[in-house]
Design a protein around this motif. Structure first.
Motif, PDB file in Angstrom:
ATOM      1  N   GLN A  19      41.326  27.645  73.800  1.00  0.00           N
ATOM      2  CA  GLN A  19      41.458  28.591  72.684  1.00  0.00           C
ATOM      3  C   GLN A  19      40.088  29.029  72.184  1.00  0.00           C
ATOM      4  O   GLN A  19      39.882  30.206  71.875  1.00  0.00           O
ATOM      5  CB  GLN A  19      42.288  27.973  71.562  1.00  0.00           C
ATOM      6  N   GLN A  20      39.146  28.090  72.113  1.00  0.00           N
ATOM      7  CA  GLN A  20      37.783  28.449  71.721  1.00  0.00           C
ATOM      8  C   GLN A  20      37.168  29.398  72.747  1.00  0.00           C
ATOM      9  O   GLN A  20      36.520  30.377  72.388  1.00  0.00           O
ATOM     10  CB  GLN A  20      36.918  27.202  71.612  1.00  0.00           C
ATOM     11  N   HIS A  21      37.388  29.101  74.001  1.00  0.00           N
ATOM     12  CA  HIS A  21      36.858  29.922  75.086  1.00  0.00           C
ATOM     13  C   HIS A  21      37.443  31.336  75.029  1.00  0.00           C
ATOM     14  O   HIS A  21      36.716  32.324  75.141  1.00  0.00           O
ATOM     15  CB  HIS A  21      37.179  29.251  76.426  1.00  0.00           C
ATOM     16  N   LEU A  22      38.747  31.420  74.820  1.00  0.00           N
ATOM     17  CA  LEU A  22      39.409  32.724  74.717  1.00  0.00           C
ATOM     18  C   LEU A  22      38.897  33.512  73.517  1.00  0.00           C
ATOM     19  O   LEU A  22      38.699  34.725  73.606  1.00  0.00           O
ATOM     20  CB  LEU A  22      40.925  32.548  74.610  1.00  0.00           C
ATOM     21  N   ALA A  23      38.698  32.830  72.393  1.00  0.00           N
ATOM     22  CA  ALA A  23      38.230  33.515  71.182  1.00  0.00           C
ATOM     23  C   ALA A  23      36.860  34.154  71.403  1.00  0.00           C
ATOM     24  O   ALA A  23      36.558  35.206  70.835  1.00  0.00           O
ATOM     25  CB  ALA A  23      38.187  32.537  70.017  1.00  0.00           C
ATOM     26  N   LYS A  24      36.025  33.532  72.252  1.00  0.00           N
ATOM     27  CA  LYS A  24      34.708  34.091  72.536  1.00  0.00           C
ATOM     28  C   LYS A  24      34.786  35.278  73.487  1.00  0.00           C
ATOM     29  O   LYS A  24      33.962  36.178  73.434  1.00  0.00           O
ATOM     30  CB  LYS A  24      33.809  33.025  73.169  1.00  0.00           C
ATOM     31  N   LYS A  25      35.774  35.281  74.372  1.00  0.00           N
ATOM     32  CA  LYS A  25      35.830  36.272  75.447  1.00  0.00           C
ATOM     33  C   LYS A  25      36.788  37.434  75.168  1.00  0.00           C
ATOM     34  O   LYS A  25      36.636  38.502  75.750  1.00  0.00           O
ATOM     35  CB  LYS A  25      36.268  35.605  76.754  1.00  0.00           C
ATOM     36  N   VAL A  26      37.812  37.216  74.330  1.00  0.00           N
ATOM     37  CA  VAL A  26      38.860  38.217  74.139  1.00  0.00           C
ATOM     38  C   VAL A  26      39.054  38.461  72.643  1.00  0.00           C
ATOM     39  O   VAL A  26      39.342  37.523  71.900  1.00  0.00           O
ATOM     40  CB  VAL A  26      40.186  37.751  74.790  1.00  0.00           C
ATOM     41  N   ALA A  27      38.928  39.696  72.226  1.00  0.00           N
ATOM     42  CA  ALA A  27      39.016  40.026  70.804  1.00  0.00           C
ATOM     43  C   ALA A  27      40.455  40.070  70.291  1.00  0.00           C
ATOM     44  O   ALA A  27      40.739  39.653  69.172  1.00  0.00           O
ATOM     45  CB  ALA A  27      38.343  41.362  70.537  1.00  0.00           C
ATOM     46  N   CYS A  28      41.381  40.536  71.088  1.00  0.00           N
ATOM     47  CA  CYS A  28      42.760  40.763  70.647  1.00  0.00           C
ATOM     48  C   CYS A  28      43.560  39.453  70.664  1.00  0.00           C
ATOM     49  O   CYS A  28      43.678  38.799  71.707  1.00  0.00           O
ATOM     50  CB  CYS A  28      43.422  41.795  71.555  1.00  0.00           C
ATOM     51  N   SER A  29      44.147  39.099  69.530  1.00  0.00           N
ATOM     52  CA  SER A  29      44.907  37.843  69.442  1.00  0.00           C
ATOM     53  C   SER A  29      46.146  37.871  70.333  1.00  0.00           C
ATOM     54  O   SER A  29      46.520  36.841  70.913  1.00  0.00           O
ATOM     55  CB  SER A  29      45.292  37.541  67.995  1.00  0.00           C
TER      56      SER A  29
END
Length: 167
Positions: A19-29
């Motif tokens: 989830q941390q990794h995704l938050a850094k790479k992808v802006a859209c929830s």
């Protein structure tokens, strides 16, 4: 993490990091949720968990591949989804011509930019990267990234407003 390995246990174990990794790479929830679901499905297909030395790295690689595939697909869809006939049907001819001219002017402005500026606008507006992540990746200050983006957006806005007033 100790055996027995199952997709569910691995997903639960790795998800905070992912989830941390995704938050850094992808802006859209919503996109992050979709990618998390796709990751879970991919985990379900892996049969050789016992032979994998570093499960966290393996799952991170899987997630990175999903993110790359998503952005490749998204950028291809942006190009493929441009349907000029539908634009003509939804607007009067004058509006269509005005929109087309504004797009051409913006494209010309962006074509004149340095590769670094082109990358900046692509990452911020198409990929949805945060200014902070872009600054870290480029070795620039957050202020420089924000000012550069604001400057490019201002130039584009002026072109659009100028073309509307000239019509």
């Amino acid at each position: 993490m100790q055996p027995p390995y199952t997709a569910e246990r691995i997903y639960q174990h790795c998800m905070p990091l992912m989830q941390q990794h995704l938050a850094k790479k992808v802006a859209c929830s919503e996109t992050r949720k979709d990618l998390s679901q796709e990751l879970y499905l991919k985990l379900m297909l892996v049969e050789n968990w016992h032979s994998i030395g570093n499960i966290n790295a393996y799952v991170t690689t899987m997630l990175n591949n999903l993110i790359i595939d998503f952005y490749r697909k998204s950028s291809k869809e942006l190009v493929d989804d441009v349907d000029l006939d539908s634009l003509k049907a939804d607007t009067c001819p004058e509006q269509y011509v005005g929109q087309h001219l504004a797009i051409e002017k913006i494209q010309q402005l962006l074509d004149k930019q340095k590769p670094e500026m082109k990358d900046l606008i692509w990452r911020a507006k198409i990929n949805g990267d945060s200014c902070r992540n872009i600054a870290c990746d480029k070795g620039r200050s957050l202020s420089w990234v924000e000012k550069s983006l604001a400057n490019l957006q201002s130039k584009c806005r002026q072109l659009i407003l100028g073309s509307q007033h000239n019509d």
